[in-house]
Design a protein around this motif. Sequence first.
Motif, short mmCIF file in Angstrom:
data_model
loop_
_atom_site.label_atom_id
_atom_site.label_comp_id
_atom_site.label_asym_id
_atom_site.label_seq_id
_atom_site.Cartn_x
_atom_site.Cartn_y
_atom_site.Cartn_z
N MET A 203 30.47 28.28 36.68
CA MET A 203 31.10 27.95 35.77
C MET A 203 32.26 28.05 36.68
SD MET A 203 30.90 31.82 33.56
CE MET A 203 28.94 31.53 31.91
N SER A 204 33.18 27.13 36.27
CA SER A 204 33.99 26.99 36.49
C SER A 204 34.77 28.27 37.09
CB SER A 204 36.07 26.16 36.07
OG SER A 204 35.88 27.70 34.91
N PRO A 205 36.59 28.91 38.44
CA PRO A 205 36.00 29.63 38.51
C PRO A 205 36.86 30.78 37.46
CG PRO A 205 36.87 28.51 40.41
CD PRO A 205 36.46 27.66 39.09
N GLU A 206 37.63 30.34 36.61
CA GLU A 206 38.30 30.97 35.18
C GLU A 206 37.88 31.50 34.55
OE1 GLU A 206 39.23 27.64 36.37
OE2 GLU A 206 41.04 28.14 37.40
N GLU A 207 36.54 30.69 34.63
CA GLU A 207 35.78 30.81 33.19
C GLU A 207 34.15 32.37 33.73
OE1 GLU A 207 34.25 26.61 31.20
OE2 GLU A 207 33.53 27.41 33.03
N ALA A 208 34.73 31.84 35.17
CA ALA A 208 33.38 33.31 35.81
C ALA A 208 34.51 34.41 36.07
CB ALA A 208 33.25 32.70 37.64
N GLU A 209 35.84 33.91 36.27
CA GLU A 209 36.10 35.63 35.82
C GLU A 209 36.21 36.39 34.81
OE1 GLU A 209 39.99 34.52 37.67
OE2 GLU A 209 39.80 34.27 39.94
N ARG A 210 35.96 35.46 34.25
CA ARG A 210 36.12 36.02 33.17
C ARG A 210 34.78 36.34 31.61
NH1 ARG A 210 40.59 32.60 32.16
NH2 ARG A 210 42.24 33.44 31.36
N GLN A 211 34.12 35.80 32.25
CA GLN A 211 32.39 36.07 32.04
C GLN A 211 32.36 37.99 32.97
OE1 GLN A 211 30.63 34.44 29.69
NE2 GLN A 211 29.68 36.68 29.77
N PHE A 212 32.65 37.55 33.84
CA PHE A 212 32.67 39.14 35.09
C PHE A 212 33.20 39.97 34.33
CE2 PHE A 212 34.25 41.74 38.28
CZ PHE A 212 32.68 42.35 39.14
N LEU A 213 34.40 40.15 33.99
CA LEU A 213 34.58 41.20 33.27
C LEU A 213 34.40 41.51 32.01
CD1 LEU A 213 38.73 39.95 33.50
CD2 LEU A 213 37.30 41.42 34.73
N THR A 214 33.84 40.30 31.52
CA THR A 214 32.67 41.11 30.30
C THR A 214 32.04 40.65 30.34
OG1 THR A 214 33.72 38.81 28.84
CG2 THR A 214 31.94 39.60 27.44
N ASP A 215 31.17 41.14 31.45
CA ASP A 215 29.57 41.29 31.54
C ASP A 215 29.60 43.09 31.92
OD1 ASP A 215 28.55 39.15 30.38
OD2 ASP A 215 27.98 38.02 32.58
N ASN A 216 30.83 43.38 33.11
CA ASN A 216 31.07 44.70 33.45
C ASN A 216 31.88 45.48 32.69
OD1 ASN A 216 28.64 44.17 35.89
ND2 ASN A 216 30.10 42.12 35.66
N ARG A 217 33.01 45.01 31.85
CA ARG A 217 34.06 46.06 31.78
C ARG A 217 33.99 46.34 30.42
NH1 ARG A 217 36.76 46.72 36.03
NH2 ARG A 217 36.61 48.97 35.64
N ARG A 218 34.78 47.65 30.12
CA ARG A 218 35.12 47.92 29.00
C ARG A 218 36.48 47.15 27.73
NH1 ARG A 218 33.41 52.34 31.98
NH2 ARG A 218 31.26 53.38 30.72
N LYS A 219 36.16 47.84 26.60
CA LYS A 219 37.14 46.96 25.61
C LYS A 219 38.26 46.95 25.81
CE LYS A 219 37.45 51.08 22.77
NZ LYS A 219 37.24 52.01 21.23
N HIS A 220 39.07 47.72 26.76
CA HIS A 220 40.34 48.48 27.11
C HIS A 220 40.16 47.21 27.92
CE1 HIS A 220 40.64 51.53 24.22
NE2 HIS A 220 40.25 51.71 25.10
N SER A 221 39.76 46.53 29.30
CA SER A 221 39.64 45.95 30.29
C SER A 221 40.71 44.40 30.16
CB SER A 221 38.21 45.32 30.39
OG SER A 221 37.49 45.66 30.72
N PRO A 222 41.53 44.22 30.70
CA PRO A 222 42.42 43.06 30.40
C PRO A 222 41.87 41.76 31.00
CG PRO A 222 42.04 44.08 33.27
CD PRO A 222 41.45 45.17 32.88
N ASP A 223 42.33 40.49 30.98
CA ASP A 223 41.48 39.62 30.59
C ASP A 223 40.76 38.29 31.74
OD1 ASP A 223 41.49 39.44 27.65
OD2 ASP A 223 43.11 38.48 27.28
N ASP A 224 41.99 39.33 32.41
CA ASP A 224 41.93 38.31 34.22
C ASP A 224 41.56 39.72 35.42
OD1 ASP A 224 42.69 34.82 33.41
OD2 ASP A 224 44.37 36.80 32.58
#
Length: 260
Positions: A203-224
């Motif tokens: 993934m691109s760095p931006e996509e990878a960061e968002r996927q990382f947050l999606t996979d590991n964080r809860r609904k209140h997480s920031p987008d970045d």
Amino acid sequence: MDLGLKDKLALITASSGGIGFEIAQALAREGTHIIINGRNQSSVDIAIQTIKKQQPDAVLHPLVADNGTALGTQETITNFPDVDILVNNLGVYEFVGFFEETDGDWLRLFEINILSGVRLSRHYLRRMLDKKWGRVLFISSEQAVNPWLRIPHYIATKAMQLSIARSLADLTKGSAVTVNAVLPGTARSDGVKKLVRKLYPTMSPEEAERQFLTDNRRKHSPDDLLDPREIASLAVFLCSTTAASTNGASYRADGNVIAA
């Protein structure tokens, strides 16, 4: 605003990179003398050169020592027996599931993440109390109260830092010494960026960061991922004379990850 930090001496463990480096750089802007700490000469030299480019008048002292060991903390204390500010920033993490974590994994993280701060605080806090002024700060994590599923041994050490900071604050009665903790969210540090690239190599760095947050964080997480400089700003305030009434507290810099 004058934060009263000019000519104070600050030790930030693991300050050759990541959040520790940003704290060092921000304190240097306030005229604080900084001990730049890393485990190898090259990383310390690069950190000092980087700060000097932006702040030629900064007073920076190199310290090559592994504060995750008893020998390393003793080297630190021998080289710098007194400091005004101690920021216990050193910490490591790894993505290992609970059933895969060995006793050795737990003990290694306890040695680095907990005993480093305990050993240094045991020495420097006593001297701060003798002088009636000082700041001790533990850089914990929002995971201390908002745990991930994948790194329980790391999370346990971060939670323990909060209780240690609170206990040490009780020792400061009758002085202008404070002990506090910061709970950062996941920041865009060099270590985190390396981990994200490893987990999502296609993934691109931006996509990878968002996927990382999606996979590991809860609904209140920031987008970045968070900007480490914002965490550093909070740390600088807590180290300042302006924060004299803030003691025994745990301050969030988590981007609304903690839903409470």
